[in-house]
Write an enzyme that holds these catalytic residues in place. Sequence first.
Site, PDB file in Angstrom:
ATOM      1  N   CYS A 186       1.004  -0.972  -0.007  1.00 53.33           N
ATOM      2  CA  CYS A 186      -0.008  -0.515  -0.039  1.00 53.33           C
ATOM      3  C   CYS A 186       1.071   1.456  -0.194  1.00 53.33           C
ATOM      4  O   CYS A 186       1.904   1.104   0.375  1.00 53.33           O
ATOM      5  CB  CYS A 186      -1.218   0.038   1.211  1.00 53.33           C
ATOM      6  N   ARG A 246       3.610  -0.779  -5.102  1.00 52.77           N
ATOM      7  CA  ARG A 246       2.652  -1.391  -3.007  1.00 52.77           C
ATOM      8  C   ARG A 246       2.122  -1.332  -3.340  1.00 52.77           C
ATOM      9  O   ARG A 246       1.170  -2.281  -1.878  1.00 52.77           O
ATOM     10  CB  ARG A 246       3.535   0.092  -2.527  1.00 52.77           C
ATOM     11  N   TRP A 256      -3.549  -2.682  -1.789  1.00 51.76           N
ATOM     12  CA  TRP A 256      -3.021  -4.317  -1.578  1.00 51.76           C
ATOM     13  C   TRP A 256      -3.882  -4.702  -0.349  1.00 51.76           C
ATOM     14  O   TRP A 256      -3.632  -4.187   0.758  1.00 51.76           O
ATOM     15  CB  TRP A 256      -1.213  -4.475  -1.196  1.00 51.76           C
ATOM     16  N   ASN A 304      -1.809   2.806   6.079  1.00 57.92           N
ATOM     17  CA  ASN A 304      -1.209   1.538   5.991  1.00 57.92           C
ATOM     18  C   ASN A 304      -0.831   0.146   7.190  1.00 57.92           C
ATOM     19  O   ASN A 304      -0.865   0.954   8.105  1.00 57.92           O
ATOM     20  CB  ASN A 304       0.169   1.769   5.056  1.00 57.92           C
ATOM     21  N   GLY A 305      -1.185  -1.082   6.644  1.00 61.06           N
ATOM     22  CA  GLY A 305      -0.895  -1.338   8.341  1.00 61.06           C
ATOM     23  C   GLY A 305      -2.081  -2.665   8.359  1.00 61.06           C
ATOM     24  O   GLY A 305      -2.892  -2.677   7.417  1.00 61.06           O
ATOM     25  N   GLU A 331      15.335 -19.407  -6.249  1.00 61.70           N
ATOM     26  CA  GLU A 331      14.784 -18.088  -6.837  1.00 61.70           C
ATOM     27  C   GLU A 331      14.773 -18.152  -8.200  1.00 61.70           C
ATOM     28  O   GLU A 331      13.640 -17.884  -8.195  1.00 61.70           O
ATOM     29  CB  GLU A 331      16.051 -17.542  -6.413  1.00 61.70           C
ATOM     30  N   LYS A 391      11.219 -16.925  -9.436  1.00 56.63           N
ATOM     31  CA  LYS A 391      10.620 -15.910  -9.957  1.00 56.63           C
ATOM     32  C   LYS A 391       9.337 -16.621 -11.093  1.00 56.63           C
ATOM     33  O   LYS A 391       8.563 -15.639 -11.527  1.00 56.63           O
ATOM     34  CB  LYS A 391      12.097 -15.539 -10.411  1.00 56.63           C
ATOM     35  N   GLU A 416       5.985 -16.095  -9.605  1.00 50.96           N
ATOM     36  CA  GLU A 416       5.677 -15.111  -9.847  1.00 50.96           C
ATOM     37  C   GLU A 416       5.223 -14.066 -10.961  1.00 50.96           C
ATOM     38  O   GLU A 416       4.364 -13.341 -10.590  1.00 50.96           O
ATOM     39  CB  GLU A 416       5.919 -13.654  -8.301  1.00 50.96           C
ATOM     40  N   HIS A 424      13.522 -38.910  -2.409  1.00 52.27           N
ATOM     41  CA  HIS A 424      12.496 -38.886  -1.677  1.00 52.27           C
ATOM     42  C   HIS A 424      11.695 -39.033  -2.030  1.00 52.27           C
ATOM     43  O   HIS A 424      10.822 -38.472  -0.644  1.00 52.27           O
ATOM     44  CB  HIS A 424      13.450 -38.467  -0.241  1.00 52.27           C
ATOM     45  N   LYS A 444       4.979  -4.728  -3.832  1.00 54.53           N
ATOM     46  CA  LYS A 444       6.868  -4.829  -3.931  1.00 54.53           C
ATOM     47  C   LYS A 444       7.355  -4.873  -2.477  1.00 54.53           C
ATOM     48  O   LYS A 444       8.348  -6.236  -2.256  1.00 54.53           O
ATOM     49  CB  LYS A 444       6.770  -3.455  -4.186  1.00 54.53           C
TER      50      LYS A 444
END
Length: 608
Positions: free
Chosen positions: A2, A27, A73, A99-100, A481, A485, A488, A504, A603
Amino acid sequence: MCGIVGYVGERRATPVVLDGLRRLEYRGYDSAGIAIVSDGEITCTRRVGFVAALEAVVPPTLPGTTGIGHTRWATHGGVTEANAHPHLDSTNRVAVCHNGIIENHTVLRSRLEEEGIAFRSDTDTEVLAHLISKFYSGDPEAAVRQALSHIQGTWGIAVVFLDHPGLIVAARNGSPLVVGKGEGETFLASDPHALAAYTRQVVYLEDRDLVTITARGWTISRLDGAGVSRGVEVLGEEWTSEGRGEFSHHMLKEIHEQPESLARGVLGRVVPDEGGARLGGFDLTPRAIAAIRHIRVLGCGTSFHAGMVGAAAMEGLARIPATAEIASEFRYRNPVISADDLFFAVSQSGETADTLGAVREVQIKGGSVLGVVNVVGSSIARSCGRGVYVHSGPEIAVASTKAFTSQVAALLVAALSFARTRVLGPHEGKAFGEELLAVPKRVGEWLAADNPGVMEAVELCAQGKFVFFLGRGVSHAVALEGALKLKEVAYIPCMAYPAAEMKHGPIALLDKRTPVVVVVPDDVMRDKTLSSVQEVRARGARVILVHTEGDAAAQRLADVSIPVPRSSTLISPLFTVLPLQLLSFRAGLALGRDIDRPRNLAKSVTVE
Ligand code: M6R
């Protein structure tokens, strides 16, 4: 997570706030809204979707010179216009962006409803608008202070009042806010990206600060009313370059910026003549380095993966027992923290709530934690007090690329410096340092070259329902990683495993259509990993190999071969990750994804 923007001054607030929201869109981009105080009313406009959707409907000629805005968000309540910020009180005299998370919103909401308030959204934030309105009797600051005294949770808020058209009250607790100083105008934002085009002079608020902003300036106090003064800081140059330049997407631009971002991270820090490295921000004496018994590297997502490489380097090179831990899990197991442990908190944004929480847990227990952070002045950098900036430059794409390599480079430099103090001779130190210094140029050469294997891999992966990634040691971190990627950016289900673990259980997932990406540099684990590749081939799955150039035996086992430059093991992630970054970018493009703003993501993740 946000974004908040505020403006008080002489210009029309609407274009400034909208411009700030565009810059903060990374954000959060579920919805956006603005509230402008003008002509005896607060004009509040909100839309689901990107800031562009909001811009299309905001009256362009609104006269007000005070305004706040928000990109959301979603946390509490779905992605709807009613849940978009700002939120108004019942009388439309107070508007709030937040925000929060307000943890006690349910009980507060019930109480307010009993008092006759009709709620218009499902958000936690709306309680704040009603509470501020309830406590307002002419003094905006007092009303916000009183309302916040009832709130449990985290907040970065911006509030405007109909009765005070030239004023914004803002407060921070766990969600960052920064004030920007202009000439006859003052700005507010949740990070400096929104401000850099207007002013480089900023003041960072601390947790439990409250600020009253007018065109002439600001007054900061603590939530309990005590006065406090916070210094003005000057934003660095890096905040001003945000365009995509010649590139179609921020992600592609950031992948190609890695030669420069890596150079900023290693030049001047690695000192080959001494066979070591200097990191002044650590402020650790040789005696203190010698006394470290255990290193623990904390981070989330990509930063955790970089931390895995960092831990391997600390152990492999500096011979200090080291582990990487997912920061979001760390503090809830009541970790034992010894005085001779050293922690690193790795974060691009420096605002990740889970990592910040882990830092606080370490500090509460008397532990020592160093930041490995990109964003200068961010909460984690400030909380740690000591550490190293990785100097990636602004990373706008939600998928982290150049920050990963910069974090790895910073941790390798730190490992070299610790290693020289403890166990490493000057010749080995010099060789490692020289290899590190050569990385930026070699990365640039690889990126500039034609790498046909990447597009062949895209064809296999974009068709696949599922992609499996394998690697061992530091290459396991790279496999994780690469899988993150691809998830997302391309929304392709992926899984990453240490190669030997495949047998396994997860090998049951393989069939003839499964693309398997194997990261296998020519190191001590190569032969073992190639045995796993044989097991994959025996099941008929398609093998995409990221291997050292010139490794003909590895190449022969590959359906798709992607050679990368030869390097020592600990440095190899700086090369092997490159094709995986491009793979996810190209696969996302092929599948028509919104590369820079993947669905459901943001982000900086400032909520737990
Ligand atoms: O800002 P941070 O490095 O603390 O962020 C941590 C993660 O949220 C972040 O790396 C996330 O996993 C990225 N979207 C990965 O591309």
